[in-house]
Motif scaffolding. Structure first.
Motif, mmCIF file in Angstrom:
data_model
loop_
_atom_site.group_PDB
_atom_site.id
_atom_site.type_symbol
_atom_site.label_atom_id
_atom_site.label_comp_id
_atom_site.label_asym_id
_atom_site.label_seq_id
_atom_site.Cartn_x
_atom_site.Cartn_y
_atom_site.Cartn_z
ATOM 1 N N ASN A 92 62.516 34.117 53.685
ATOM 2 C CA ASN A 92 63.784 34.840 53.827
ATOM 3 C C ASN A 92 64.530 34.971 52.508
ATOM 4 O OD1 ASN A 92 63.447 35.261 56.575
ATOM 5 N ND2 ASN A 92 64.332 33.282 57.068
ATOM 6 N N ASP A 93 63.843 34.769 51.396
ATOM 7 C CA ASP A 93 64.452 34.898 50.073
ATOM 8 C C ASP A 93 64.291 36.340 49.600
ATOM 9 O OD1 ASP A 93 65.271 34.787 47.439
ATOM 10 O OD2 ASP A 93 64.133 32.979 46.954
ATOM 11 N N GLY A 94 65.349 37.127 49.763
ATOM 12 C CA GLY A 94 65.301 38.539 49.391
ATOM 13 C C GLY A 94 65.058 38.758 47.906
ATOM 14 N N GLY A 95 65.593 37.869 47.073
ATOM 15 C CA GLY A 95 65.379 37.979 45.636
ATOM 16 C C GLY A 95 63.920 37.801 45.253
ATOM 17 N N ALA A 96 63.239 36.905 45.934
ATOM 18 C CA ALA A 96 61.810 36.696 45.659
ATOM 19 C C ALA A 96 61.014 37.940 46.056
ATOM 20 C CB ALA A 96 61.300 35.469 46.405
ATOM 21 N N TRP A 97 61.388 38.561 47.168
ATOM 22 C CA TRP A 97 60.695 39.782 47.594
ATOM 23 C C TRP A 97 60.962 40.926 46.620
ATOM 24 C CZ3 TRP A 97 56.828 39.878 50.851
ATOM 25 C CH2 TRP A 97 56.716 38.871 51.806
ATOM 26 N N MET A 98 62.193 41.020 46.114
ATOM 27 C CA MET A 98 62.501 42.056 45.124
ATOM 28 C C MET A 98 61.698 41.829 43.851
ATOM 29 S SD MET A 98 64.795 44.304 46.172
ATOM 30 C CE MET A 98 65.708 44.848 44.752
ATOM 31 N N GLY A 99 61.598 40.577 43.431
ATOM 32 C CA GLY A 99 60.819 40.256 42.243
ATOM 33 C C GLY A 99 59.344 40.558 42.419
ATOM 34 N N LEU A 100 58.824 40.258 43.609
ATOM 35 C CA LEU A 100 57.422 40.561 43.894
ATOM 36 C C LEU A 100 57.186 42.062 43.840
ATOM 37 C CD1 LEU A 100 54.564 39.781 44.776
ATOM 38 C CD2 LEU A 100 55.387 39.767 47.143
ATOM 39 N N ALA A 101 58.121 42.825 44.393
ATOM 40 C CA ALA A 101 57.986 44.283 44.388
ATOM 41 C C ALA A 101 58.017 44.825 42.961
ATOM 42 C CB ALA A 101 59.096 44.910 45.227
ATOM 43 N N ALA A 102 58.967 44.359 42.155
ATOM 44 C CA ALA A 102 59.078 44.839 40.770
ATOM 45 C C ALA A 102 57.848 44.458 39.953
ATOM 46 C CB ALA A 102 60.343 44.279 40.132
ATOM 47 N N SER A 103 57.349 43.249 40.149
ATOM 48 C CA SER A 103 56.140 42.819 39.433
ATOM 49 C C SER A 103 54.941 43.651 39.843
ATOM 50 C CB SER A 103 55.857 41.341 39.708
ATOM 51 O OG SER A 103 56.919 40.535 39.273
ATOM 52 N N SER A 104 54.850 43.934 41.125
ATOM 53 C CA SER A 104 53.736 44.751 41.624
ATOM 54 C C SER A 104 53.809 46.169 41.075
ATOM 55 C CB SER A 104 53.748 44.776 43.154
ATOM 56 O OG SER A 104 53.577 43.474 43.670
ATOM 57 N N ASP A 105 55.024 46.688 40.920
ATOM 58 C CA ASP A 105 55.190 48.010 40.302
ATOM 59 C C ASP A 105 54.618 48.020 38.896
ATOM 60 O OD1 ASP A 105 56.430 49.350 42.389
ATOM 61 O OD2 ASP A 105 58.454 48.808 41.727
ATOM 62 N N ARG A 106 54.938 46.983 38.136
ATOM 63 C CA ARG A 106 54.532 46.949 36.736
ATOM 64 C C ARG A 106 53.024 46.840 36.549
ATOM 65 N NH1 ARG A 106 58.420 46.709 32.767
ATOM 66 N NH2 ARG A 106 60.373 47.356 33.698
ATOM 67 N N ILE A 107 52.332 46.265 37.526
ATOM 68 C CA ILE A 107 50.864 46.213 37.420
ATOM 69 C C ILE A 107 50.218 47.329 38.241
ATOM 70 C CG2 ILE A 107 50.768 43.759 36.826
ATOM 71 C CD1 ILE A 107 49.988 43.189 39.742
ATOM 72 N N ARG A 108 51.068 48.273 38.660
ATOM 73 C CA ARG A 108 50.646 49.474 39.381
ATOM 74 C C ARG A 108 49.967 49.158 40.724
ATOM 75 N NH1 ARG A 108 52.250 53.315 36.498
ATOM 76 N NH2 ARG A 108 51.137 55.030 37.456
ATOM 77 N N ARG A 109 50.418 48.105 41.380
ATOM 78 C CA ARG A 109 49.966 47.776 42.728
ATOM 79 C C ARG A 109 51.046 48.248 43.691
ATOM 80 N NH1 ARG A 109 46.183 44.099 44.348
ATOM 81 N NH2 ARG A 109 46.680 45.121 46.306
ATOM 82 N N PHE A 110 51.128 49.572 43.822
ATOM 83 C CA PHE A 110 52.200 50.170 44.612
ATOM 84 C C PHE A 110 52.063 49.870 46.100
ATOM 85 C CE2 PHE A 110 51.884 53.005 40.823
ATOM 86 C CZ PHE A 110 53.041 52.553 40.214
ATOM 87 N N ASP A 111 50.846 49.581 46.562
ATOM 88 C CA ASP A 111 50.679 49.186 47.957
ATOM 89 C C ASP A 111 51.414 47.876 48.231
ATOM 90 O OD1 ASP A 111 48.829 47.958 46.204
ATOM 91 O OD2 ASP A 111 47.443 47.518 47.845
ATOM 92 N N LEU A 112 51.305 46.925 47.303
ATOM 93 C CA LEU A 112 52.007 45.651 47.476
ATOM 94 C C LEU A 112 53.516 45.807 47.281
ATOM 95 C CD1 LEU A 112 49.670 43.182 45.548
ATOM 96 C CD2 LEU A 112 49.883 43.500 48.012
ATOM 97 N N SER A 113 53.892 46.655 46.324
ATOM 98 C CA SER A 113 55.328 46.821 46.090
ATOM 99 C C SER A 113 55.997 47.487 47.286
ATOM 100 C CB SER A 113 55.598 47.599 44.800
ATOM 101 O OG SER A 113 55.186 48.926 44.892
ATOM 102 N N ASP A 114 55.318 48.431 47.924
ATOM 103 C CA ASP A 114 55.903 49.061 49.112
ATOM 104 C C ASP A 114 56.139 48.035 50.219
ATOM 105 O OD1 ASP A 114 55.995 51.555 47.939
ATOM 106 O OD2 ASP A 114 54.104 52.237 48.838
ATOM 107 N N LEU A 115 55.165 47.143 50.434
ATOM 108 C CA LEU A 115 55.336 46.097 51.446
ATOM 109 C C LEU A 115 56.494 45.167 51.083
ATOM 110 C CD1 LEU A 115 51.594 45.114 52.035
ATOM 111 C CD2 LEU A 115 53.105 46.272 53.655
ATOM 112 N N ALA A 116 56.557 44.792 49.808
ATOM 113 C CA ALA A 116 57.615 43.883 49.376
ATOM 114 C C ALA A 116 58.988 44.549 49.464
ATOM 115 C CB ALA A 116 57.337 43.399 47.955
#
Length: 180
Positions: A92-116
């Motif tokens: 339930n840590d929204g900040g961790a999910w936002m960080g996961l999404a941003a990190s996934s964007d930077r490595i071009r894993r947009f499938d993971l960033s969309d989920l996050a």
């Protein structure tokens, strides 16, 4: 002695032993906090030991702090792994999910960033940071219209945010570069 008589004798003896036990009910509900003078299983006093109420951070805090350091150092894969660990420790840590999404964007894993981003929206809602990050994700994908609409939502919520203003400027320069 036969079986039933032996059982009756044992039960009677047990009843006599247990009748000598008394419970002291002082009306105080005891928590897991040790009282002064209590000792651990190793014979040590509890003085100085941290209990649940003394803990000043959550299990995911250390992972999030290290993930942010890795992100700032542009080690996006490491940051993503640590943010993922944080989301597993504290779902339930929204900040961790936002960080996961941003990190996934930077490595071009947009499938993971969309989920996050979907999970982050459930937890933090439509904040300026959320819309700004989603807009940047679309900018990285080359979806400029989607990026613009998210940046404008972020701008409406936080018109004085320099990050949002910078991303809108970055978007306009991206559009100009495409027109060449």
């Amino acid at each position: 002695m036969t079986g039933p008589m032996r059982l009756a004798a044992i039960a009677g003896l047990l009843l006599i032993v247990l009748s000598g036990c008394q419970t002291a009910d002082s009306g105080v509900v005891r928590t897991n906090e040790p009282s002064k003078g209590d000792v651990t299983a190793f014979g040590d006093a509890f003085d100085g030991l941290k209990t649940v109420s003394d803990v000043e951070y959550y299990a995911s805090d250390q992972a999030v702090a290290e993930a942010k350091n890795q992100f700032r150092a542009e080690n996006y894969g490491n940051a993503g792994a640590l943010f993922y660990k944080a989301t597993q420790l504290a779902p339930n840590d929204g900040g961790a999910w936002m960080g996961l999404a941003a990190s996934s964007d930077r490595i071009r894993r947009f499938d993971l960033s969309d989920l996050a981003y979907r999970q982050a929206f459930r937890l933090v809602g439509g904040t300026p940071e959320y819309y700004n990050n989603v807009g940047y994700s679309y900018l990285l994908r080359g979806k400029l219209q989607d990026a613009r609409s998210n940046f404008l939502k972020a701008y409406e919520l936080a018109p004085n945010d320099p990050t949002v203003a910078n991303n809108l400027q970055l978007l306009s320069s991206s559009v100009k570069n495409l027109e060449r």
